[in-house]
Design a protein around this motif. Sequence first.
Motif, PDB file in Angstrom:
ATOM      1  N   ALA A   9      -5.541  10.090 -15.985  1.00 53.95           N
ATOM      2  CA  ALA A   9      -4.308   9.756 -15.270  1.00 53.95           C
ATOM      3  C   ALA A   9      -4.611   8.786 -14.130  1.00 53.95           C
ATOM      4  CB  ALA A   9      -3.644  11.018 -14.731  1.00 53.95           C
ATOM      5  N   LEU A  10      -5.754   8.980 -13.469  1.00 54.38           N
ATOM      6  CA  LEU A  10      -6.153   8.058 -12.398  1.00 54.38           C
ATOM      7  C   LEU A  10      -6.340   6.659 -12.955  1.00 54.38           C
ATOM      8  CD1 LEU A  10      -7.123   7.542  -9.449  1.00 54.38           C
ATOM      9  CD2 LEU A  10      -9.434   8.050 -10.247  1.00 54.38           C
ATOM     10  N   GLY A  11      -7.025   6.553 -14.093  1.00 52.96           N
ATOM     11  CA  GLY A  11      -7.232   5.243 -14.727  1.00 52.96           C
ATOM     12  C   GLY A  11      -5.914   4.573 -15.085  1.00 52.96           C
ATOM     13  N   ALA A  12      -4.977   5.380 -15.618  1.00 56.45           N
ATOM     14  CA  ALA A  12      -3.666   4.825 -15.989  1.00 56.45           C
ATOM     15  C   ALA A  12      -2.919   4.332 -14.751  1.00 56.45           C
ATOM     16  CB  ALA A  12      -2.844   5.892 -16.716  1.00 56.45           C
ATOM     17  N   PHE A  13      -3.037   5.085 -13.651  1.00 51.89           N
ATOM     18  CA  PHE A  13      -2.369   4.687 -12.410  1.00 51.89           C
ATOM     19  C   PHE A  13      -2.959   3.375 -11.876  1.00 51.89           C
ATOM     20  CE2 PHE A  13      -2.268   5.055  -7.647  1.00 51.89           C
ATOM     21  CZ  PHE A  13      -0.913   4.781  -7.500  1.00 51.89           C
ATOM     22  N   LEU A  14      -4.288   3.257 -11.907  1.00 50.62           N
ATOM     23  CA  LEU A  14      -4.941   2.025 -11.439  1.00 50.62           C
ATOM     24  C   LEU A  14      -4.502   0.826 -12.284  1.00 50.62           C
ATOM     25  CD1 LEU A  14      -8.581   3.338 -10.782  1.00 50.62           C
ATOM     26  CD2 LEU A  14      -6.861   2.735  -9.054  1.00 50.62           C
ATOM     27  N   THR A  68     -14.994   9.183  -2.213  1.00 48.40           N
ATOM     28  CA  THR A  68     -13.994   9.030  -1.147  1.00 48.40           C
ATOM     29  C   THR A  68     -13.975   7.613  -0.558  1.00 48.40           C
ATOM     30  OG1 THR A  68     -14.240  11.371  -0.647  1.00 48.40           O
ATOM     31  CG2 THR A  68     -13.127  10.028   0.992  1.00 48.40           C
ATOM     32  N   PRO A  69     -15.148   7.012  -0.229  1.00 46.19           N
ATOM     33  CA  PRO A  69     -15.105   5.644   0.314  1.00 46.19           C
ATOM     34  C   PRO A  69     -14.487   4.641  -0.660  1.00 46.19           C
ATOM     35  CG  PRO A  69     -17.256   6.636   0.731  1.00 46.19           C
ATOM     36  CD  PRO A  69     -16.515   7.566  -0.189  1.00 46.19           C
ATOM     37  N   VAL A  70     -14.748   4.829  -1.966  1.00 44.47           N
ATOM     38  CA  VAL A  70     -14.179   3.916  -2.968  1.00 44.47           C
ATOM     39  C   VAL A  70     -12.662   4.075  -3.028  1.00 44.47           C
ATOM     40  CG1 VAL A  70     -13.997   3.503  -5.464  1.00 44.47           C
ATOM     41  CG2 VAL A  70     -16.239   3.584  -4.374  1.00 44.47           C
ATOM     42  N   LEU A  71     -12.169   5.310  -2.935  1.00 42.85           N
ATOM     43  CA  LEU A  71     -10.711   5.523  -2.937  1.00 42.85           C
ATOM     44  C   LEU A  71     -10.069   4.809  -1.745  1.00 42.85           C
ATOM     45  CD1 LEU A  71     -10.481   9.312  -3.879  1.00 42.85           C
ATOM     46  CD2 LEU A  71      -9.874   7.359  -5.329  1.00 42.85           C
ATOM     47  N   ALA A  72     -10.735   4.886  -0.584  1.00 42.53           N
ATOM     48  CA  ALA A  72     -10.177   4.254   0.619  1.00 42.53           C
ATOM     49  C   ALA A  72     -10.073   2.743   0.444  1.00 42.53           C
ATOM     50  CB  ALA A  72     -11.049   4.584   1.834  1.00 42.53           C
ATOM     51  N   THR A  73     -11.119   2.130  -0.126  1.00 40.72           N
ATOM     52  CA  THR A  73     -11.097   0.676  -0.263  1.00 40.72           C
ATOM     53  C   THR A  73     -10.174   0.245  -1.410  1.00 40.72           C
ATOM     54  OG1 THR A  73     -12.481  -1.285  -0.573  1.00 40.72           O
ATOM     55  CG2 THR A  73     -13.296   0.717  -1.510  1.00 40.72           C
ATOM     56  N   LEU A  74     -10.063   1.089  -2.461  1.00 37.33           N
ATOM     57  CA  LEU A  74      -9.106   0.785  -3.542  1.00 37.33           C
ATOM     58  C   LEU A  74      -7.667   0.864  -3.036  1.00 37.33           C
ATOM     59  CD1 LEU A  74     -10.483   2.590  -6.734  1.00 37.33           C
ATOM     60  CD2 LEU A  74     -10.076   0.137  -6.461  1.00 37.33           C
ATOM     61  N   ALA A  75      -7.376   1.872  -2.208  1.00 37.07           N
ATOM     62  CA  ALA A  75      -6.020   2.017  -1.662  1.00 37.07           C
ATOM     63  C   ALA A  75      -5.625   0.769  -0.892  1.00 37.07           C
ATOM     64  CB  ALA A  75      -5.938   3.249  -0.763  1.00 37.07           C
ATOM     65  N   ARG A  76      -6.609   0.201  -0.166  1.00 36.36           N
ATOM     66  CA  ARG A  76      -6.323  -1.013   0.604  1.00 36.36           C
ATOM     67  C   ARG A  76      -6.178  -2.225  -0.317  1.00 36.36           C
ATOM     68  NH1 ARG A  76      -4.892  -2.215   6.017  1.00 36.36           N
ATOM     69  NH2 ARG A  76      -4.580  -4.431   5.832  1.00 36.36           N
ATOM     70  N   ALA A  77      -7.113  -2.362  -1.259  1.00 32.09           N
ATOM     71  CA  ALA A  77      -7.094  -3.522  -2.154  1.00 32.09           C
ATOM     72  C   ALA A  77      -5.809  -3.560  -2.985  1.00 32.09           C
ATOM     73  CB  ALA A  77      -8.316  -3.498  -3.071  1.00 32.09           C
ATOM     74  N   TYR A  89      -5.270  10.111  -4.273  1.00 34.50           N
ATOM     75  CA  TYR A  89      -6.244  11.140  -3.888  1.00 34.50           C
ATOM     76  C   TYR A  89      -6.043  12.430  -4.690  1.00 34.50           C
ATOM     77  CZ  TYR A  89      -8.332   8.459  -0.081  1.00 34.50           C
ATOM     78  OH  TYR A  89      -9.039   7.515   0.643  1.00 34.50           O
ATOM     79  N   GLU A  90      -4.769  12.722  -5.042  1.00 34.84           N
ATOM     80  CA  GLU A  90      -4.510  13.905  -5.882  1.00 34.84           C
ATOM     81  C   GLU A  90      -5.140  13.737  -7.259  1.00 34.84           C
ATOM     82  OE1 GLU A  90      -0.316  14.532  -6.040  1.00 34.84           O
ATOM     83  OE2 GLU A  90      -0.212  15.411  -4.025  1.00 34.84           O
ATOM     84  N   LEU A  91      -4.923  12.582  -7.879  1.00 32.65           N
ATOM     85  CA  LEU A  91      -5.461  12.340  -9.218  1.00 32.65           C
ATOM     86  C   LEU A  91      -6.989  12.380  -9.217  1.00 32.65           C
ATOM     87  CD1 LEU A  91      -3.184   9.425 -10.527  1.00 32.65           C
ATOM     88  CD2 LEU A  91      -3.054  11.863 -11.084  1.00 32.65           C
ATOM     89  N   ALA A  92      -7.565  11.934  -8.096  1.00 38.57           N
ATOM     90  CA  ALA A  92      -9.026  11.908  -8.004  1.00 38.57           C
ATOM     91  C   ALA A  92      -9.597  13.273  -7.630  1.00 38.57           C
ATOM     92  CB  ALA A  92      -9.458  10.862  -6.973  1.00 38.57           C
ATOM     93  N   GLY A  93      -8.702  14.260  -7.345  1.00 35.99           N
ATOM     94  CA  GLY A  93      -9.167  15.585  -6.958  1.00 35.99           C
ATOM     95  C   GLY A  93      -9.792  15.600  -5.573  1.00 35.99           C
ATOM     96  N   ARG A  94      -9.314  14.701  -4.710  1.00 42.27           N
ATOM     97  CA  ARG A  94      -9.920  14.595  -3.366  1.00 42.27           C
ATOM     98  C   ARG A  94      -8.850  14.616  -2.265  1.00 42.27           C
ATOM     99  NH1 ARG A  94     -15.246  13.784  -3.834  1.00 42.27           N
ATOM    100  NH2 ARG A  94     -16.086  12.735  -5.670  1.00 42.27           N
ATOM    101  N   THR A  95      -7.830  15.439  -2.451  1.00 39.66           N
ATOM    102  CA  THR A  95      -6.752  15.462  -1.443  1.00 39.66           C
ATOM    103  C   THR A  95      -7.270  15.866  -0.067  1.00 39.66           C
ATOM    104  OG1 THR A  95      -6.224  17.674  -2.244  1.00 39.66           O
ATOM    105  CG2 THR A  95      -4.825  15.892  -3.014  1.00 39.66           C
ATOM    106  N   ASP A  96      -8.290  16.739  -0.043  1.00 37.42           N
ATOM    107  CA  ASP A  96      -8.814  17.181   1.252  1.00 37.42           C
ATOM    108  C   ASP A  96      -9.578  16.078   1.974  1.00 37.42           C
ATOM    109  OD1 ASP A  96      -7.776  19.575   0.575  1.00 37.42           O
ATOM    110  OD2 ASP A  96      -9.676  20.562   0.127  1.00 37.42           O
ATOM    111  N   ASP A  97      -9.989  15.056   1.219  1.00 35.75           N
ATOM    112  CA  ASP A  97     -10.798  13.977   1.798  1.00 35.75           C
ATOM    113  C   ASP A  97      -9.954  12.795   2.266  1.00 35.75           C
ATOM    114  OD1 ASP A  97     -12.909  15.491   1.111  1.00 35.75           O
ATOM    115  OD2 ASP A  97     -13.531  14.304  -0.620  1.00 35.75           O
TER     116      ASP A  97
END
Length: 292
Positions: A9-14, A68-77, A89-97
Motif C-alpha cells: 500500500a505504501l508503494g502504491a501511495f508513492l 524514519t529519516p527516509v520518510l521525512a525526506t520523502l514527505a518533503r520531496a 507514516y501509518e502505511l510504513a508502520g512508523r506512526t510513533d516516529d
Amino acid sequence: MSSHHDPHALGAFLRARRAQLDPLAYGLPDTESARRGAGLRREEVARLAAISVDYYTRLEQGRVRASTPVLATLARALRLDDDQQTYLYELAGRTDDRPRRRRTTQRLRPAMRRLLDQLTHTPALVLGKRLDILAWNPAATALYTDFAAVPADRRNYLRLLFTDPVMRGLHQEWSHDARDAVAALRMEAGTDPDDPDLARLVGDLTIRDADFGTWWAEHRVNSATYGTKHYRHPLVGDLTLDCDTWSGADGSGQRLMVLTAEPGSPSHDALRILASWTAQRTEPDTAKDTTR
C-alpha cells in the motif's frame, strides 16, 4: 511503534503521489519524449529525496521497509500535506516516529552575546543547530548582508549561502565554500538524523538547488573549524579572511564563527573601513533581536 505496516500500500501511495506532481513546479523539463507517464519519474523523486534510485524503486515495489529519516525526506520531496504525511507514516508502520511539528527555541548564551559585542572590527556570527544564525555583530552585517531583514525561520547560514544572491555573490570560491558548508551540516546530521527541522531544510534546498542535492547525496562530512575564505565585496573589493569557529563547551552546539585578516594586510584595512562605515549607519540595537 505502530504494528500496522503495509509495504505494498505504501508503494502504491508513492506511485500515485508522484504521478500527481507537476515536473515544472520542481523546475524539471516536461517536454522530453522519454516522459511517458504523468508526474515525476522514480529517479527524480529519488534525487529530490537524496536516496538511491534502487532503494526508492524497492520502496515502491514493497520490497524494503522505509526508515524514519527516509520518510521525512520523502514527505518533503513529494510535498505532502499534514494528512498525507500521517497516512505515509501509518502505511510504513512508523506512526510513533512521525516528527512532531515543534521548533525548539535555541536560546543565545549570554557569554556569546558579550563576545560578539566586544568584537567591533571583526565580523562574527553565532551559529546554532543546522547552522541557524542565532546572532551577529554589525561587522558581520557589513560583510555579509542585513540579517535582521531576514525572517527568523529562514535565518540559516546554509540556506542563505544557496538562496541569497548577495551572500552567494560574495564568495569568490562559492562552490568550494558551499560544499564545505554542506559537509558540515551532513556531519551534524549524524547526531540527530530525525530532526524534523533538518529534514525540512534539506528537502527545501534539494528542491531549490541541484548542486545542493548532488553534494548532500555525496555524504561527504567535514568537521573543520578553520579555513581561508576569499570574498569579493561590493564596497571594499577583494578580501582574504581567516575563518575560525569555536564551539561552546556547554553542549548546546552553539559555535562562534569569527573572520579575521592579517594585521597590515589590505584585507585588514578593508575590514576596518567596513566597520567604520557600518558604525555610522547602524542603529544601536540592530543585532539584538536574535534569539527567536
